[in-house]
Scaffold this motif. Structure first.
Motif, PDB file in Angstrom:
ATOM      1  N   GLN A  79       0.840  -1.193   0.000  1.00  0.00           N
ATOM      2  CA  GLN A  79       0.000   0.000   0.000  1.00  0.00           C
ATOM      3  C   GLN A  79       0.880   1.248   0.000  1.00  0.00           C
ATOM      4  O   GLN A  79       1.658   1.469   0.943  1.00  0.00           O
ATOM      5  CB  GLN A  79      -0.929   0.013   1.220  1.00  0.00           C
ATOM      6  CG  GLN A  79      -1.938  -1.129   1.237  1.00  0.00           C
ATOM      7  CD  GLN A  79      -2.746  -1.154   2.512  1.00  0.00           C
ATOM      8  OE1 GLN A  79      -2.254  -1.546   3.567  1.00  0.00           O
ATOM      9  NE2 GLN A  79      -4.008  -0.741   2.431  1.00  0.00           N
ATOM     10  N   ALA A  80       0.784   2.043  -1.043  1.00  0.00           N
ATOM     11  CA  ALA A  80       1.552   3.286  -1.118  1.00  0.00           C
ATOM     12  C   ALA A  80       1.066   4.263  -0.055  1.00  0.00           C
ATOM     13  O   ALA A  80      -0.135   4.389   0.182  1.00  0.00           O
ATOM     14  CB  ALA A  80       1.419   3.911  -2.506  1.00  0.00           C
ATOM     15  N   ARG A  81       2.002   4.945   0.597  1.00  0.00           N
ATOM     16  CA  ARG A  81       1.619   5.906   1.633  1.00  0.00           C
ATOM     17  C   ARG A  81       1.077   7.204   1.045  1.00  0.00           C
ATOM     18  O   ARG A  81       0.397   7.971   1.746  1.00  0.00           O
ATOM     19  CB  ARG A  81       2.829   6.196   2.526  1.00  0.00           C
ATOM     20  CG  ARG A  81       3.268   4.986   3.345  1.00  0.00           C
ATOM     21  CD  ARG A  81       4.403   5.321   4.284  1.00  0.00           C
ATOM     22  NE  ARG A  81       4.825   4.147   5.047  1.00  0.00           N
ATOM     23  CZ  ARG A  81       5.811   4.142   5.921  1.00  0.00           C
ATOM     24  NH1 ARG A  81       6.499   5.264   6.159  1.00  0.00           N
ATOM     25  NH2 ARG A  81       6.137   3.028   6.551  1.00  0.00           N
ATOM     26  N   GLU A  82       1.389   7.465  -0.212  1.00  0.00           N
ATOM     27  CA  GLU A  82       0.815   8.610  -0.932  1.00  0.00           C
ATOM     28  C   GLU A  82       0.299   8.092  -2.272  1.00  0.00           C
ATOM     29  O   GLU A  82       0.988   7.353  -2.950  1.00  0.00           O
ATOM     30  CB  GLU A  82       1.862   9.688  -1.209  1.00  0.00           C
ATOM     31  CG  GLU A  82       2.450  10.375  -0.008  1.00  0.00           C
ATOM     32  CD  GLU A  82       3.531  11.379  -0.433  1.00  0.00           C
ATOM     33  OE1 GLU A  82       3.170  12.429  -1.003  1.00  0.00           O
ATOM     34  OE2 GLU A  82       4.721  11.078  -0.216  1.00  0.00           O
ATOM     35  N   GLN A  83      -0.902   8.538  -2.639  1.00  0.00           N
ATOM     36  CA  GLN A  83      -1.424   8.194  -3.963  1.00  0.00           C
ATOM     37  C   GLN A  83      -1.508   9.403  -4.887  1.00  0.00           C
ATOM     38  O   GLN A  83      -1.624   9.241  -6.099  1.00  0.00           O
ATOM     39  CB  GLN A  83      -2.795   7.529  -3.843  1.00  0.00           C
ATOM     40  CG  GLN A  83      -2.751   6.147  -3.219  1.00  0.00           C
ATOM     41  CD  GLN A  83      -4.073   5.417  -3.302  1.00  0.00           C
ATOM     42  OE1 GLN A  83      -4.848   5.573  -4.248  1.00  0.00           O
ATOM     43  NE2 GLN A  83      -4.359   4.595  -2.296  1.00  0.00           N
ATOM     44  N   VAL A  84      -1.446  10.600  -4.306  1.00  0.00           N
ATOM     45  CA  VAL A  84      -1.500  11.803  -5.141  1.00  0.00           C
ATOM     46  C   VAL A  84      -0.534  12.846  -4.615  1.00  0.00           C
ATOM     47  O   VAL A  84      -0.259  12.933  -3.410  1.00  0.00           O
ATOM     48  CB  VAL A  84      -2.934  12.402  -5.204  1.00  0.00           C
ATOM     49  CG1 VAL A  84      -3.916  11.425  -5.816  1.00  0.00           C
ATOM     50  CG2 VAL A  84      -3.410  12.851  -3.832  1.00  0.00           C
ATOM     51  N   ARG A  85      -0.009  13.604  -5.549  1.00  0.00           N
ATOM     52  CA  ARG A  85       0.679  14.855  -5.297  1.00  0.00           C
ATOM     53  C   ARG A  85       0.181  15.838  -6.350  1.00  0.00           C
ATOM     54  O   ARG A  85      -0.563  15.442  -7.262  1.00  0.00           O
ATOM     55  CB  ARG A  85       2.196  14.691  -5.405  1.00  0.00           C
ATOM     56  CG  ARG A  85       2.840  13.912  -4.265  1.00  0.00           C
ATOM     57  CD  ARG A  85       4.341  13.767  -4.471  1.00  0.00           C
ATOM     58  NE  ARG A  85       4.976  13.054  -3.340  1.00  0.00           N
ATOM     59  CZ  ARG A  85       6.259  12.741  -3.306  1.00  0.00           C
ATOM     60  NH1 ARG A  85       7.068  13.082  -4.319  1.00  0.00           N
ATOM     61  NH2 ARG A  85       6.748  12.091  -2.266  1.00  0.00           N
ATOM     62  N   PRO A  95      -7.170  24.153 -13.860  1.00  0.00           N
ATOM     63  CA  PRO A  95      -6.064  23.480 -14.557  1.00  0.00           C
ATOM     64  C   PRO A  95      -6.006  22.014 -14.153  1.00  0.00           C
ATOM     65  O   PRO A  95      -6.344  21.646 -13.031  1.00  0.00           O
ATOM     66  CB  PRO A  95      -4.821  24.243 -14.069  1.00  0.00           C
ATOM     67  CG  PRO A  95      -5.331  25.538 -13.539  1.00  0.00           C
ATOM     68  CD  PRO A  95      -6.705  25.261 -13.011  1.00  0.00           C
ATOM     69  N   LEU A  96      -5.585  21.183 -15.072  1.00  0.00           N
ATOM     70  CA  LEU A  96      -5.524  19.759 -14.818  1.00  0.00           C
ATOM     71  C   LEU A  96      -4.476  19.438 -13.747  1.00  0.00           C
ATOM     72  O   LEU A  96      -3.380  19.993 -13.755  1.00  0.00           O
ATOM     73  CB  LEU A  96      -5.165  19.025 -16.117  1.00  0.00           C
ATOM     74  CG  LEU A  96      -5.376  17.510 -16.163  1.00  0.00           C
ATOM     75  CD1 LEU A  96      -6.846  17.168 -15.984  1.00  0.00           C
ATOM     76  CD2 LEU A  96      -4.865  16.951 -17.486  1.00  0.00           C
ATOM     77  N   GLY A  97      -4.827  18.561 -12.822  1.00  0.00           N
ATOM     78  CA  GLY A  97      -3.847  18.081 -11.848  1.00  0.00           C
ATOM     79  C   GLY A  97      -3.743  18.883 -10.572  1.00  0.00           C
ATOM     80  O   GLY A  97      -2.790  18.695  -9.801  1.00  0.00           O
ATOM     81  N   GLN A  98      -4.712  19.756 -10.300  1.00  0.00           N
ATOM     82  CA  GLN A  98      -4.653  20.504  -9.051  1.00  0.00           C
ATOM     83  C   GLN A  98      -4.732  19.547  -7.859  1.00  0.00           C
ATOM     84  O   GLN A  98      -5.544  18.616  -7.836  1.00  0.00           O
ATOM     85  CB  GLN A  98      -5.798  21.524  -8.978  1.00  0.00           C
ATOM     86  CG  GLN A  98      -5.516  22.830  -9.673  1.00  0.00           C
ATOM     87  CD  GLN A  98      -6.422  23.934  -9.173  1.00  0.00           C
ATOM     88  OE1 GLN A  98      -7.496  23.685  -8.642  1.00  0.00           O
ATOM     89  NE2 GLN A  98      -5.978  25.172  -9.339  1.00  0.00           N
ATOM     90  N   LEU A  99      -3.904  19.801  -6.844  1.00  0.00           N
ATOM     91  CA  LEU A  99      -3.820  18.900  -5.708  1.00  0.00           C
ATOM     92  C   LEU A  99      -5.160  18.765  -4.991  1.00  0.00           C
ATOM     93  O   LEU A  99      -5.559  17.656  -4.604  1.00  0.00           O
ATOM     94  CB  LEU A  99      -2.749  19.391  -4.729  1.00  0.00           C
ATOM     95  CG  LEU A  99      -2.552  18.533  -3.475  1.00  0.00           C
ATOM     96  CD1 LEU A  99      -2.170  17.104  -3.847  1.00  0.00           C
ATOM     97  CD2 LEU A  99      -1.499  19.157  -2.566  1.00  0.00           C
ATOM     98  N   ARG A 100      -5.870  19.862  -4.811  1.00  0.00           N
ATOM     99  CA  ARG A 100      -7.157  19.802  -4.115  1.00  0.00           C
ATOM    100  C   ARG A 100      -8.111  18.846  -4.820  1.00  0.00           C
ATOM    101  O   ARG A 100      -8.822  18.065  -4.173  1.00  0.00           O
ATOM    102  CB  ARG A 100      -7.774  21.206  -4.043  1.00  0.00           C
ATOM    103  CG  ARG A 100      -9.125  21.250  -3.318  1.00  0.00           C
ATOM    104  CD  ARG A 100      -9.702  22.647  -3.345  1.00  0.00           C
ATOM    105  NE  ARG A 100      -9.979  23.088  -4.710  1.00  0.00           N
ATOM    106  CZ  ARG A 100     -11.088  22.758  -5.380  1.00  0.00           C
ATOM    107  NH1 ARG A 100     -12.009  21.991  -4.800  1.00  0.00           N
ATOM    108  NH2 ARG A 100     -11.291  23.201  -6.603  1.00  0.00           N
TER     109      ARG A 100
END
Length: 408
Positions: free
Chosen positions: A274-280, A324-329
């Protein structure tokens, strides 16, 4: 398969997106149904009913079903105990609980579909040597037969497997649980038709699954996933075909008649990853790179497809909002929506393994009561069936956004 499926969903959702699919291995040929020849040794995947609806949304299921084996019933048993439990498609009001599809056929259908999408650029074989954040996205350093080049994108989605070199290079750690088990994968020839029944049999050494193959209930071939301690699997790999079949017959029984043929044997050590982060910001980790599950319940690829559908839905919402595409929120919204599905599906697979891979008396009694309870308690039966069919998570729907406000 996850990366190609996600590319297909993204292309369907927004024709304005420019999508590049990077694959380290040569892509399979898209020869069509008439040119496809099933192989006795072909690896296969179990597609839950919920996954077939997602593939149908893409217009792919009508092609895939041509070489798909319906699972009309799942039989669950515990070696050393009478009875067991069954989940039946008719009781769920469905034509099938799921389908078994050979990976080669799934790959052919996906490739043919993606080749017809003008906004999808497929490159293979190509290696991603580096992934570097930049303002508004990421820069990828690529290596291929044509030489080195760089590629800039607004959103990078990493789907490079459980070991995920890119995840490691980005400094994203993963929690790993070693099950101290190895899965032997092979296809089995049967003396009688499988009848569309999938079998899940729990033994003290580990779970054993047999999935029906052969395009119809009259097929006489099954896909075997047999998990045991690593030293035991080493012995199985070294044994003669006759000795290995005899050992399998003793562990499984005679519900499918005599096992007559054993295909190529492959071994895979099993872990929960299990990855500890899935998004940045401008980055998503998906597929096995995000979560690798034990194959006992066949949930890994099905969970990944639901992740892909949810991610596509969330990205489309961002486009409609003019972001914009890929915003963290926005990407964090994706992880919030999928958190429960991922947690429940992971726990479902993990708890099955731990409960059914021991001869400890309290655990053995508990699991036997659990199997009986599936038949005695309708709520438990429905809950198990829903999770096994991939219907435990929320249904994601993506829609093509209007031209207004669309950002490439």
């Amino acid at each position: 398969m996850v990366g190609a499926s996600l590319a297909a969903m993204l292309a369907s959702a927004n024709p304005q997106w420019k999508i590049t699919l990077l694959e380290a291995h040569p892509l399979p040929e898209a020869s069509g149904a008439k040119g496809y020849q099933p192989s006795f040794d072909a690896r296969a995947s179990a597609l839950a009913y919920g996954s077939t609806t997602l593939l149908d949304d893409l217009g792919l299921w009508s092609h895939l079903v041509q070489h798909a084996t319906p699972i009309t019933r799942v039989h669950i048993s515990d070696r050393g105990h009478l009875g067991g439990s069954q989940v039946d498609a008719a009781e769920q009001g469905l034509p099938a609980l799921g389908y078994v599809v050979e990976n080669a056929w799934l790959g052919q259908v996906l490739m043919a579909h993606l080749q017809a999408q003008p906004q999808v650029d497929m490159r293979a074989p190509v290696a991603v040597r580096a992934l570097t954040p930049r303002r508004g996205g990421y820069r990828l350093q690529l290596e291929s037969r044509e030489g080195d080049e760089s590629l800039d994108c607004q959103l990078a989605i990493v789907v490079d497997g459980a070991d995920s070199p890119l995840r490691a290079a980005l400094g994203i750690e993963a929690d790993v649980r070693d099950y101290a088990q190895t899965a032997m994968i092979a296809n089995i020839g049967l003396s009688r038709p499988h009848g569309g029944i999938a079998y899940e049999r729990f033994t003290p050494e580990g779970p054993l699954a047999l999935l029906p193959l052969g395009d119809s209930p009259s097929g006489r071939r099954a896909a075997l996933v047999w998990t045991q301690p690593g030293r035991c699997v080493d012995a199985l790999l070294a044994e003669s075909e006759a000795d290995c079949l005899s050992r399998l017959q003793n562990a499984f029984g005679w519900r499918l008649g005599r096992f007559e043929k054993l295909g190529e044997r492959h071994a895979y050590p099993l872990h929960l990853v299990q990855a500890r982060e899935q998004v940045r910001s401008h980055l998503v980790i998906a597929g096995n790179a995000a979560h690798l599950l034990h194959p006992v319940a066949g949930q890994g690829f099905n969970l990944a497809l639901r992740d892909c559908a949810c991610l596509t839905e969330v990205l489309c919402e961002g486009v409609r909002a003019g972001e914009p595409l890929g915003q963290l929120r926005r990407l964090q919204d994706y992880t919030r929506r999928q958190a429960q599905d991922q947690a429940l599906t992971t726990a479902f697979s993990d708890q099955l393994v731990r409960l059914f891979s021991t001869e400890s008396l309290p655990h053995a009694a508990l699991r036997h009561l659990g199997l009986l309870g599936l038949d005695w308690v309708p709520v438990a039966h429905r809950s198990f069936a829903a999770r096994a069919m991939g219907r435990g998570g929320r249904r994601s729907r993506w829609h093509s956004p209007s031209e207004q406000g669309v950002r490439q």
